[in-house]
Write an enzyme that holds these catalytic residues in place. Sequence first.
Site, short mmCIF file in Angstrom:
data_model
loop_
_atom_site.label_atom_id
_atom_site.label_comp_id
_atom_site.label_asym_id
_atom_site.label_seq_id
_atom_site.Cartn_x
_atom_site.Cartn_y
_atom_site.Cartn_z
N ALA A 70 36.43 39.10 31.14
CA ALA A 70 36.94 40.00 30.11
C ALA A 70 38.39 39.79 29.70
O ALA A 70 38.75 40.08 28.55
CB ALA A 70 36.76 41.45 30.56
N ALA A 71 39.28 39.36 30.59
CA ALA A 71 40.70 39.27 30.23
C ALA A 71 40.89 38.24 29.10
O ALA A 71 40.16 37.26 29.03
CB ALA A 71 41.52 38.86 31.45
N PRO A 72 41.84 38.50 28.18
CA PRO A 72 42.85 39.57 28.17
C PRO A 72 42.38 40.90 27.59
O PRO A 72 43.18 41.82 27.47
CB PRO A 72 43.95 38.97 27.31
CG PRO A 72 43.23 38.12 26.32
CD PRO A 72 42.07 37.51 27.09
N GLU A 87 36.76 40.96 35.47
CA GLU A 87 37.68 39.81 35.48
C GLU A 87 37.92 39.38 36.92
O GLU A 87 38.39 40.18 37.74
CB GLU A 87 39.00 40.17 34.81
CG GLU A 87 40.02 39.05 34.82
CD GLU A 87 39.50 37.74 34.22
OE1 GLU A 87 39.69 36.68 34.85
OE2 GLU A 87 38.89 37.79 33.13
N CYS A 127 35.92 28.23 23.89
CA CYS A 127 36.88 27.76 22.88
C CYS A 127 37.10 26.26 23.08
O CYS A 127 38.23 25.78 23.20
CB CYS A 127 38.19 28.54 22.96
SG CYS A 127 38.98 28.55 24.58
#
Length: 503
Positions: free
Chosen positions: A119-121, A142, A241
Amino acid sequence: MTGEQDDCIRAEHMLSRYESLVEHPSELWTAARRPLPICVWTNHLKTSDPALLDALVDDNIDVDSADWCQGAFRTQSWAKPGSTLAYRAGWYLVQEEIAMTAVEALDPQPTDWVLDLCAAPGNKTVQIASRVHPLGFVVANEWNTGRLSSLWSSIARMGVTNVATVNADGQTIPLPNHAFDRVLVDVPCSGEGTLRKHLRRQWSVTSSLKAIARIVPIQKRLLSRALDLVKPGGTVVYSTCTFAPEENEAVLDAVLGDRAVVEPFHIPGLHHAPGVLNWQGASFRADLLHAHRYYPHLNDTGGFFVARLRRTDAPSQSSSGSLSKIANSFHPIEPSTLKSLMGDRQPQHPLSQFCERFGIPASTVQHMNVWMKGQEKLWLTDKSYTTLNPILKDIDVQNLGILLYRVVQGHLKPTTAALQRFGASITLNVLELTTYDQLQQFLAGQAQPLPLAPKIPVDDGYVHVRHGPYELGCGLWINGTLHSQLPKALRLKQDALSAGTEA
């Protein structure tokens, strides 16, 4: 040859690995060399798109709407997007634009229980929570403890009350199988798609291949666990990404089997390339054609990969968590708890006290409860958590919703997160800062006398502080002096605020 030119050559060499996948490789490289536009997303819990747009224009920030995503705005040049008053008031979050496609593909619905496995950020967590609020709930996990603070900060600043954060290894997280309607697994990756933000990084084919070899086994286990945690018929979104097929299509091809199918989805206003079916001699399952590859030149963004998966009713491949279990230690507030905390006084329920002190209508918080962990913090969360709580009984929940009060020497100190969240409804014990100098001193954490009588009668004690349309948070008012209680994370040095905030 300059260092910058060397960096560009190395980055171009790294990208050349993917020339066979891209229809116009030269356009990809040209786009990758340009600065990445800054994108922000409106927090509709606190403001509206027109209000945020006006605030950014007042701060001399020229923005355009990212029409494909509601509430998203982009700008070509913005040195410090975290230095505005709107940012400190929680009006927006800053996020790579194309990364928002993960939540668009997930398409969370009201009443959904959603797990954000990495989950972070916290940007995607907040966006998911806003879509399922107030009936649905999000569990944000996280594993990296160094990134937990950024997750907690995002949730608190945005005022999201329907998120429970946990710190567990997503590969073996001890949660019941088939517990969630949707799971987002935005895995750690080699990050090649962030090239435009990090052009000076030492990019190379060799370093990318080393990162890929290290991270792919983790990605596979995270995706496999996500498939076990989602309900049959539920949705899993897998995203990265990076451009590397080894981290994208190859992971999906290796893990899915008969447990899920890759299903098509459409995001109007965005251009994408289809998933890859062949790479360096390997062939992948046909439904991977439905995955989306976003290259920088297609939408003037970073690079991203998204696949939307529909879970079948095939058996799970793991138990409900193989780690040692730590019981969830959050518990509801009871009268006996309050008495033990606050002595012999007859304290009100924290929510009643909060509403009475600040003139907030009870209907504003009727869908909320207060929970406690330890003896010093009271947490505010949506009532929807009550039905989810049994699922989290065997895991250590770190934070729950937002912090409502801290217990300080037998007294309840309201938090800035809670006061900002309900600031628009506050009608009592509120101080208006009317000058730029007053604002600067409050943001710097300083005490200041306020010679002008407040518009609304204010009793000594904790107050809410406001400046124009901005709900700033907690102050302490004693004998005509305002003592800033703003958290250090939201403070600014004198004159560090962006221009254009004078009310």
